[in-house]
Design a protein around this motif. Structure first.
Motif, PDB file in Angstrom:
ATOM      1  N   ASP A  91      17.746 -26.087  81.974  1.00 38.21           N
ATOM      2  CA  ASP A  91      17.711 -25.955  83.431  1.00 38.21           C
ATOM      3  C   ASP A  91      19.106 -26.250  83.967  1.00 38.21           C
ATOM      4  O   ASP A  91      19.615 -27.358  83.816  1.00 38.21           O
ATOM      5  CB  ASP A  91      16.706 -26.923  84.052  1.00 38.21           C
ATOM      6  CG  ASP A  91      16.590 -26.721  85.556  1.00 38.21           C
ATOM      7  OD1 ASP A  91      15.970 -25.733  85.982  1.00 38.21           O
ATOM      8  OD2 ASP A  91      17.149 -27.542  86.315  1.00 38.21           O
ATOM      9  N   GLU A 338       9.903 -16.601  87.541  1.00 37.82           N
ATOM     10  CA  GLU A 338      10.553 -17.667  88.306  1.00 37.82           C
ATOM     11  C   GLU A 338      11.603 -18.437  87.512  1.00 37.82           C
ATOM     12  O   GLU A 338      12.714 -18.651  88.018  1.00 37.82           O
ATOM     13  CB  GLU A 338       9.489 -18.627  88.869  1.00 37.82           C
ATOM     14  CG  GLU A 338      10.004 -19.533  89.975  1.00 37.82           C
ATOM     15  CD  GLU A 338      10.732 -20.763  89.461  1.00 37.82           C
ATOM     16  OE1 GLU A 338      11.592 -21.299  90.181  1.00 37.82           O
ATOM     17  OE2 GLU A 338      10.453 -21.182  88.312  1.00 37.82           O
ATOM     18  N   LYS A 342      15.472 -18.300  88.695  1.00 40.73           N
ATOM     19  CA  LYS A 342      16.139 -19.544  89.084  1.00 40.73           C
ATOM     20  C   LYS A 342      17.395 -19.764  88.254  1.00 40.73           C
ATOM     21  O   LYS A 342      18.449 -20.146  88.777  1.00 40.73           O
ATOM     22  CB  LYS A 342      15.183 -20.724  88.910  1.00 40.73           C
ATOM     23  CG  LYS A 342      15.786 -22.087  89.277  1.00 40.73           C
ATOM     24  CD  LYS A 342      14.792 -23.198  89.059  1.00 40.73           C
ATOM     25  CE  LYS A 342      15.321 -24.537  89.575  1.00 40.73           C
ATOM     26  NZ  LYS A 342      16.577 -24.966  88.931  1.00 40.73           N
ATOM     27  N   ASP A 346      20.981 -20.161  89.914  1.00 38.88           N
ATOM     28  CA  ASP A 346      21.670 -21.445  89.744  1.00 38.88           C
ATOM     29  C   ASP A 346      23.033 -21.248  89.091  1.00 38.88           C
ATOM     30  O   ASP A 346      24.054 -21.797  89.537  1.00 38.88           O
ATOM     31  CB  ASP A 346      20.832 -22.390  88.870  1.00 38.88           C
ATOM     32  CG  ASP A 346      19.614 -22.955  89.572  1.00 38.88           C
ATOM     33  OD1 ASP A 346      19.507 -22.808  90.806  1.00 38.88           O
ATOM     34  OD2 ASP A 346      18.771 -23.559  88.884  1.00 38.88           O
TER      35      ASP A 346
END
Length: 374
Positions: A91, A338, A342, A346
């Motif tokens: 992430d 999603e 993302k 990002d």
């Protein structure tokens, strides 16, 4: 070199988790370590991946682990960058939360500052902006800050920060500041970004805020660690690009398993992604080794030219990976997947911390002086 052990882990896991970039299991990004060497750290990294999107939880994990994780220039720089890249591959925003906390602890350690032992969540605020100026004025044996600082990410939820301010001698210096002081006011930023949505960056105002010098006048920008920290950010960028590349590969594998073999264009795109990412991994590994050797000789490039070269190379690679994968996968996953959407948003915002041709112009000026290997 001293043994390293993350907080709350007594022994290595039996082996590294196998998995992809979906956040269920963590696949490490390796520079020089074997998967077994990183196994010790993966439980903490997996916890950060599972906390993605939850900034308070991420900051809590950063507090718990930050003081025990490696710092650049102390013999384990490659491990530090592997950890940053691994978190960012899972992430991007989680890596964006972790990196400045670790950078602040490294800065304090390099300066021999006692606040390095503090258990709070730290940031690093060193950006400048038009019409905004933060002044540090001597107040007896201490300093006080007055003015405003732009681009202060997560200022409203951090405990402390290393902040640069203008000094009476016309230079800039770094200071350790308690962001909970009543003289600190963090604006609610008009953060409309679609990338890094959980990490708003806005202006912070300071009014007679006590500040402790970190490293003395001019130290912050002149120390080798300034360049090392910039390369750590590049490790996060590359980790994010690896997450995007893994999404692409997994999509092709899933299609193949369903009976649809990838065509030559898809394979060519994946091949270019592979060599682009691999070249950057080699560059990071080499840079980490040079930092830890710490044996400069006449004719060696300066740490900052090394950093600008590496950051520019990684930034260009990230842009290329985003282009290749975005073009190959088309609009559907951007609209309906999603995690992938993302990650793309990002990373596209995060890599803009590289200033493109302006940073290349700095590097060109250094090369003109002979600060290069060619």
């Amino acid at each position: 070199m001293a043994a390293l052990r993350p907080a709350g882990v007594d022994r290595p896991a039996a082996g590294p988790p196998e998995g992809g970039a979906d956040g269920n299991l963590i696949k490490p990004v390796l520079l020089t370590s074997s998967p077994g060497q990183l196994a010790l750290w993966l439980p903490a990294v997996e916890s950060m991946a599972r906390a993605a999107g939850n900034v308070p939880a991420l900051l809590d994990l950063a507090r718990k682990n930050g003081s025990t994780w490696p710092r650049p220039g102390e013999g384990h720089t490659a491990i530090l960058w592997e950890l940053l890249a691994t978190v960012s591959a899972a992430d991007v925003a989680a890596g964006r939360v972790l990196e400045p906390h670790l950078d602040a602890l490294a800065i304090l350690s390099q300066a021999g500052h006692p606040a390095v032992a503090d258990g709070g969540a730290w940031g690093v605020f060193a950006a400048e902006g038009p019409g905004l100026r933060l002044e540090a004025r001597a107040d007896g044996n201490a300093f006080r800050l007055d003015g405003a600082k732009p681009w202060c990410s997560l200022a409203g939820v951090l405990d402390q920060a290393v902040i640069t301010a203008h000094t009476d001698d016309g230079g800039r210096a770094a200071f350790a500041v308690d962001l909970r002081h009543h003289g600190v006011t963090a604006e609610e930023p008009a953060w409309i970004a679609r990338g890094l949505r959980e990490i708003p960056s806005g202006t912070v105002h300071f009014s007679q805020v006590p500040a402790t010098p970190v490293g003395g006048a001019g130290w912050y920008l002149s120390r080798p660690g300034f360049a090392w920290g910039g390369m750590g950010v590049a490790a996060c960028w590359l980790g994010g690009a690896i997450g995007v590349a893994r999404d692409f590969r997994q999509g092709l594998q899933a299609a193949r398993d369903a009976g649809k073999e990838p065509d030559q264009v898809a394979l060519a795109n994946l091949g270019e992604v592979d060599r682009t990412v691999t070249a950057c991994l080699h560059s990071l590994a080499r840079a980490a080794d040079r930092i830890d050797q710490n044996t400069p000789s006449d004719g060696d490039p300066s740490p900052w030219s090394e950093a600008q070269r590496l950051r520019g190379t990684v930034a260009a690679a990230v842009e290329r990976v985003l282009q290749l994968v975005g073009s190959a996968r088309g609009p559907a996953p951007l609209a309906f997947d999603e995690p992938y959407a993302k990650r793309m948003a990002d990373l596209a915002l995060y890599v803009r911390q590289h200033h493109g041709q302006r940073d290349d112009a700095q590097l060109g000026a250094l090369a003109l002086k002979g600060d290069s290997q060619w």
